[in-house]
Design an enzyme around this catalytic site. Structure first.
Site, PDB file in Angstrom:
ATOM      1  N   GLU A 127      -6.557  -7.799   5.145  1.00  0.00           N
ATOM      2  CA  GLU A 127      -5.742  -8.592   4.217  1.00  0.00           C
ATOM      3  C   GLU A 127      -5.654 -10.029   4.714  1.00  0.00           C
ATOM      4  OE1 GLU A 127      -4.615  -7.389   6.876  1.00  0.00           O
ATOM      5  OE2 GLU A 127      -2.474  -7.705   7.123  1.00  0.00           O
TER       6      GLU A 127
ATOM      7  N   HIS B  18      -2.946   2.681  -2.356  1.00  0.00           N
ATOM      8  CA  HIS B  18      -4.063   1.878  -1.851  1.00  0.00           C
ATOM      9  C   HIS B  18      -4.770   1.119  -2.986  1.00  0.00           C
ATOM     10  CE1 HIS B  18      -6.670   1.146   1.621  1.00  0.00           C
ATOM     11  NE2 HIS B  18      -7.630   1.037   0.734  1.00  0.00           N
TER      12      HIS B  18
ATOM     13  N   ASN C  14       0.830  -1.215   0.000  1.00  0.00           N
ATOM     14  CA  ASN C  14       0.000   0.000   0.000  1.00  0.00           C
ATOM     15  C   ASN C  14       0.858   1.255   0.000  1.00  0.00           C
ATOM     16  OD1 ASN C  14      -2.668  -0.806  -0.092  1.00  0.00           O
ATOM     17  ND2 ASN C  14      -2.781  -1.205   2.094  1.00  0.00           N
TER      18      ASN C  14
ATOM     19  N   ASP D 130      -5.645  -2.783  -3.381  1.00  0.00           N
ATOM     20  CA  ASP D 130      -6.967  -3.333  -3.736  1.00  0.00           C
ATOM     21  C   ASP D 130      -6.850  -4.311  -4.903  1.00  0.00           C
ATOM     22  OD1 ASP D 130      -8.104  -1.880  -1.782  1.00  0.00           O
ATOM     23  OD2 ASP D 130      -9.193  -0.481  -3.066  1.00  0.00           O
TER      24      ASP D 130
HETATM   25  N1  LIG Z   1      -5.541  -1.533  -0.254  1.00  0.00           N
HETATM   26  C1  LIG Z   1      -6.149  -2.013   0.813  1.00  0.00           C
HETATM   27  N2  LIG Z   1      -5.469  -2.115   1.971  1.00  0.00           N
HETATM   28  C2  LIG Z   1      -6.086  -2.627   3.044  1.00  0.00           C
HETATM   29  C3  LIG Z   1      -7.409  -3.034   3.009  1.00  0.00           C
HETATM   30  N3  LIG Z   1      -7.759  -3.498   4.227  1.00  0.00           N
HETATM   31  C4  LIG Z   1      -6.659  -3.371   5.022  1.00  0.00           C
HETATM   32  N4  LIG Z   1      -5.628  -2.842   4.317  1.00  0.00           N
HETATM   33  C5  LIG Z   1      -4.289  -2.519   4.755  1.00  0.00           C
HETATM   34  O1  LIG Z   1      -3.598  -3.693   5.100  1.00  0.00           O
HETATM   35  C6  LIG Z   1      -2.464  -3.287   5.880  1.00  0.00           C
HETATM   36  C7  LIG Z   1      -2.216  -4.310   6.966  1.00  0.00           C
HETATM   37  O2  LIG Z   1      -1.053  -3.959   7.598  1.00  0.00           O
HETATM   38  P1  LIG Z   1      -0.434  -4.784   8.786  1.00  0.00           P
HETATM   39  O3  LIG Z   1      -1.538  -5.232   9.701  1.00  0.00           O
HETATM   40  O4  LIG Z   1       0.663  -3.973   9.377  1.00  0.00           O
HETATM   41  O5  LIG Z   1       0.119  -6.086   8.145  1.00  0.00           O
HETATM   42  P2  LIG Z   1       1.276  -6.317   7.072  1.00  0.00           P
HETATM   43  O6  LIG Z   1       1.835  -5.053   6.540  1.00  0.00           O
HETATM   44  O7  LIG Z   1       0.700  -7.265   6.043  1.00  0.00           O
HETATM   45  O8  LIG Z   1       2.367  -7.036   7.921  1.00  0.00           O
HETATM   46  P3  LIG Z   1       2.422  -8.546   8.344  1.00  0.00           P
HETATM   47  O9  LIG Z   1       0.998  -9.069   8.391  1.00  0.00           O
HETATM   48  O10 LIG Z   1       3.040  -8.532   9.687  1.00  0.00           O
HETATM   49  O11 LIG Z   1       3.232  -9.271   7.345  1.00  0.00           O
HETATM   50  C8  LIG Z   1      -2.771  -1.896   6.417  1.00  0.00           C
HETATM   51  O12 LIG Z   1      -1.949  -0.973   5.776  1.00  0.00           O
HETATM   52  C9  LIG Z   1      -4.224  -1.662   5.977  1.00  0.00           C
HETATM   53  O13 LIG Z   1      -4.475  -0.311   5.658  1.00  0.00           O
HETATM   54  C10 LIG Z   1      -8.122  -2.905   1.765  1.00  0.00           C
HETATM   55  O14 LIG Z   1      -9.297  -3.242   1.607  1.00  0.00           O
HETATM   56  N5  LIG Z   1      -7.462  -2.398   0.708  1.00  0.00           N
END
Ligand SMILES: Nc1nc2c(ncn2[C@@H]2O[C@H](COP(=O)(O)OP(=O)(O)OP(=O)(O)O)[C@@H](O)[C@H]2O)c(=O)[nH]1
Length: 266
Positions: free
Chosen positions: A186, A156, A151, A160
């Site tokens: 995610e 973003h 992201n 998606d």
């Molecule tokens: N583009 C997009 N991003 C999303 C959505 N839902 C959640 N996110 C993003 O997913 C990210 C999850 O970040 P973290 O929980 O830190 O997890 P990570 O970066 O995958 O790190 P690890 O799980 O530890 O490997 C955040 O930046 C959220 O904003 C979505 O529907 N669309």
């Protein structure tokens, strides 16, 4: 009604009651059956009113009265049918809308996968089935590795696009009875009926192998996706929350062990 026509009722006003027949008939029996009944009603009524009084004595109506009664009855029939038709159309329309919204209430709008609420409903149903049938049931909880970085680096919308493409990969990897849901941002949850943990592990490895060779192309960027996965097989007397917590713990271990892993190890 036929008796009233035959006898004329009070001061020959009996036939006036025919006007309630059309709306009641189409309302109670629906448009098709109602119209057939009304057609029969008209034929029998005409027959009764046309019998010569010399053959069977009965009330005699003038031709003008009979024609006006017929025309006005046909008009009321037409209006009743029109009303019933539009009532049925709006009922069907409302039914379709309600089905559509019910479907949408269970879908994640971005990926078109089942949402968390639908996943919980399916899990409850599968759990009840497993208790009865003693067949195995496994779940895989998956989380995209470093999704925040995707992201942050590509935007973003790129994130998606990754989620949508992943959903397609998952959908093509599943059997018909399996369910895949978007569990959180995610995070994805696979519900695998008639599947032991070992078989769930084979599926998890298959998906990971697909991801190793898959690149998401988004606006000129090549994005690699890796996932960590936690597997849990349903145990007797385990609640749904407990089963998900166990899968979550396995997922946490996969993350702690360096990500892009499946836990437990088989
Ligand atoms: N583009 C997009 N991003 C999303 C959505 N839902 C959640 N996110 C993003 O997913 C990210 C999850 O970040 P973290 O929980 O830190 O997890 P990570 O970066 O995958 O790190 P690890 O799980 O530890 O490997 C955040 O930046 C959220 O904003 C979505 O529907 N669309």
């Amino acid at each position: 009604m036929f008796y009233l026509m035959y006898t004329g009722g009070v001061e020959n006003t009996g036939p006036l009651w025919v006007f309630i027949v059309a709306p009641v008939s189409v309302f109670v029996h629906g448009l098709k059956r109602g119209l057939i009944e009304l057609m029969l009603f008209v034929i029998i009524s005409i027959a009764i009113m046309s019998i010569p009084a010399e053959i069977i004595p009965h009330t005699v109506y003038s031709t003008e009265f009979k024609l006006r009664l017929l025309y006005s009855f046909l008009t009321v029939t037409f209006l009743s049918a029109l009303y019933e038709y539009s009532r049925d159309q709006s009922y069907q329309h409302t039914l379709k809308l309600s089905e559509k919204y019910q479907r949408l209430a269970h879908l994640d709008p971005l990926t078109q996968l089942s949402n968390r609420r639908a996943a919980l409903t399916i899990l409850k149903r599968e759990q009840a089935r497993v208790v009865r049938s003693k067949e195995p049931l496994s779940i895989i909880l998956c989380d995209i590795d470093h999704f925040k970085k995707i992201n942050d680096k590509y935007g973003h919308n790129a994130g998606d696009a990754v989620l949508i493409e992943l959903a397609e990969i998952f959908t093509h990897s599943m059997r018909e009875q399996d369910c895949i849901a978007r569990w959180g941002g995610e995070e994805f949850l696979f519900i695998l009926p008639q599947t032991q943990a070992e078989s769930a592990n084979i599926l998890a490895e298959k998906i990971q192998a697909k991801l190793q060779h898959h690149i998401v192309h988004y606006e000129g960027h090549d994005i690699n996706i890796r996932m960590s996965m936690g597997i849990e097989q349903f145990k007797d007397n385990q609640s749904i929350d407990e089963m998900i917590n166990c899968a979550d713990k396995q997922l946490y271990q996969a993350k702690s062990a360096g990500r892009n892993q499946i836990f437990p190890k088989f």
